[in-house]
Design an enzyme around this catalytic site. Structure first.
Site, PDB file in Angstrom:
ATOM      1  N   ASP A 215       0.809  -1.222   0.000  1.00 45.30           N
ATOM      2  CA  ASP A 215       0.000   0.000   0.000  1.00 45.30           C
ATOM      3  C   ASP A 215       0.844   1.276   0.000  1.00 45.30           C
ATOM      4  OD1 ASP A 215       0.876  -0.531   2.531  1.00 45.30           O
ATOM      5  OD2 ASP A 215      -1.024  -0.118   3.531  1.00 45.30           O
TER       6      ASP A 215
ATOM      7  N   GLU B 272      13.767  -3.116  11.497  1.00 47.96           N
ATOM      8  CA  GLU B 272      14.758  -2.653  10.529  1.00 47.96           C
ATOM      9  C   GLU B 272      16.153  -2.663  11.151  1.00 47.96           C
ATOM     10  OE1 GLU B 272      11.981  -1.091  11.414  1.00 47.96           O
ATOM     11  OE2 GLU B 272      10.750  -0.736   9.629  1.00 47.96           O
TER      12      GLU B 272
END
Lengths: 331, 331
Positions: free
Chosen positions: A190, A275
């Protein structure tokens, strides 16, 4: 009589000679004519094809864009785009359709799509096949206790961890058959991508970084760069993060990832640390490669698609109306 | 002596004749050789261009897609895509970027973008120019009392009415210079479009209709069709609407619109009645042209982009950090 006979033979020989010469020259002429005609025909075809090409070049952006990559196409490193996708999200197919439209414009990619499911659904199988993109279709289900319920915050549990790991595992398992000069990018379905991002990513030597809009509860977060090095971070939270960066804000050279078998995501790390967890296995901050004009250009937006209102379904029941399954399968 | 002199002249003539013949034949040979060489060269070029083309055809979806339209390109009716856009929405540029990526794949369109603003902003001017699409850039500001406040429901006031009317007015004012075989489609910037939709729309004779996903508080609404006629509507509310259809669910032939100068949107009609208000000026239900396989295919999703969380900006202030205006302008 003897002389006249000789004269006769001589005449025959001369006549024969001229006859052969005439045939020879005529043939030569015909060959020349033929060769010239073939040349003219081919020339006309060539010109037609050129004008065909030129017209297209003028009228279609994707064509003129793609042409830029043609000469060096064989040398382009492949970008492996890892996208977790979830059929509990009603807008799944809409999001993927929009992402596919964008990826159609990017040369030399492999789209690794991992469904959050125990099996590859027919819906996504059909979607990928019809896309005509180079793709890898995988599935990996999130265990029940890690599924985010509708009354829970979207960030309350890690999302897409097992799916992204499944994608990484596929790359490791197929390391012999894939482009070792390639690059890995974790791209959610998205998000919004400017196609220039992919050409920034393509030549990542170790790990490249760039700004991402709409993350960290800000309009953007970004690495602060000086002389081609990351010297700090523009962000409003999470100073404890070694790499305060969104999933859409970095790409990894495939050889580097394959050289570190323990590098992967984890469901056990704190919120916002995915991350950093992955990158800490691979690199230190001062080795990062700033992209997007020293991290001053916005090429990716962490957009989210709003949930769908379905209050009308109660009224449908009252009206004794039902969805058509054939159509619903396409939504 | 006389005879030998005659013999000498005869020899000269014969020799001269053979010399000329040799030169002539040699020239002929050289021409033939040259013509054949030119042919071979051109043939090689043609083959190279063909393989160039073929390779591209295989490697780039947009190219093979665009090629389908090449032969009849000049005959294709133009699709005029009217898109209102609003800079109070933080995701404006992201939404437009995603829509641009999709429109890049659609041949022969004109994108009429109308900003909700008193002037054409530099941001959108730059965006449109860089897009290299055929576009018309307009602006029309929504009056203060009609602006939707953050504490109001998004459907509490009509949206994009004045902007869409501005687009319609532009078409009327420029009716002499535009493609009268063209088609008008009202396409919001945050919707999701399958590119097949545009080829369904292109040959609209009067008004064409098709299903739209994520509207009317349902997974989809659609016209119910039989033998190429609309015989009913699948929807959960608004039976009083003569045309219970979303803005993204119809297209109008340009000639039909121009023939009805009073056909436009209005800020005075009830909620959900914009589409019916416009279409009632133009057509009756039994004249509608069902598209998308008798209204059984989903080619458009009425997606909305979620609002951006900016809680981090307070922390930025406390940290004495500021956005970089150059970067913020790109978000």
């Amino acid at each position: 009589m003897r002389l006249s006979r000789r004269k006769f033979y001589k005449s025959i020989v001369v006549l024969g000679f001229f006859l052969l010469l005439t045939i020879f020259i005529t043939n030569l002429y015909l060959s020349l004519f033929e060769a010239e005609e073939k040349y003219e025909q081919t020339k006309r075809k060539l010109e037609a094809l050129h004008s065909y090409f030129d017209k297209f070049h003028n009228l279609s952006y994707p064509i003129s864009y793609s042409l830029k990559f043609y000469e060096k196409y064989n040398q382009l490193p492949i970008i492996y785009i890892i996208t977790p996708t979830n059929n509990r999200v009603e807008t799944q197919l809409a999001d993927l359709t929009r992402m596919r439209n964008t990826l159609w414009l990017v040369p030399k990619i492999v789209w690794i799509l991992i469904e959050d499911s125990t099996f590859k659904t027919p819906k996504i199988t059909k979607f990928l096949k019809e896309s005509q993109l180079s793709y890898v279709h995988l599935s990996e289900q999130t265990p029940d206790d890690l599924i985010i319920r509708s009354n829970e915050k979207t960030w309350s549990k890690p999302r897409g961890v097992l799916q992204r790991n499944k994608g990484i595992d596929w790359l490791r398992e197929n390391s012999k058959d894939i482009d070792s000069n390639g690059v890995i990018f974790f791209a959610d379905d998205d998000n919004t991508y400017d196609i220039r991002l992919f050409e920034e990513i393509r030549y990542t030597q170790k790990v490249s970084v760039w700004p991402v809009a709409f993350v960290g509860e800000l309009m953007y977060e970004r690495p602060i760069c000086k002389n081609g090095k990351v010297t700090g971070w523009f962000r409003s939270w999470g100073d404890s993060r070694p790499f305060p960066i969104d999933m859409a804000g970095f790409a990894i050279n495939l050889r580097l990832l394959l050289a570190h078998p323990s590098a992967r995501f984890s469901n056990l790390v704190q919120r916002g640390m995915q991350e950093s967890h992955l990158l800490s296995h691979l690199i230190s901050v001062n080795e990062l490669e700033p992209k997007a004009d020293n991290c001053t250009k916005i090429f990716v937006w962490h957009t989210n698609t709003r949930k769908i209102l379905r209050f009308g379904e109660k009224r449908l029941q009252q009206m004794n109306l039902k969805y058509d399954q054939y159509i619903l399968d396409q939504v």
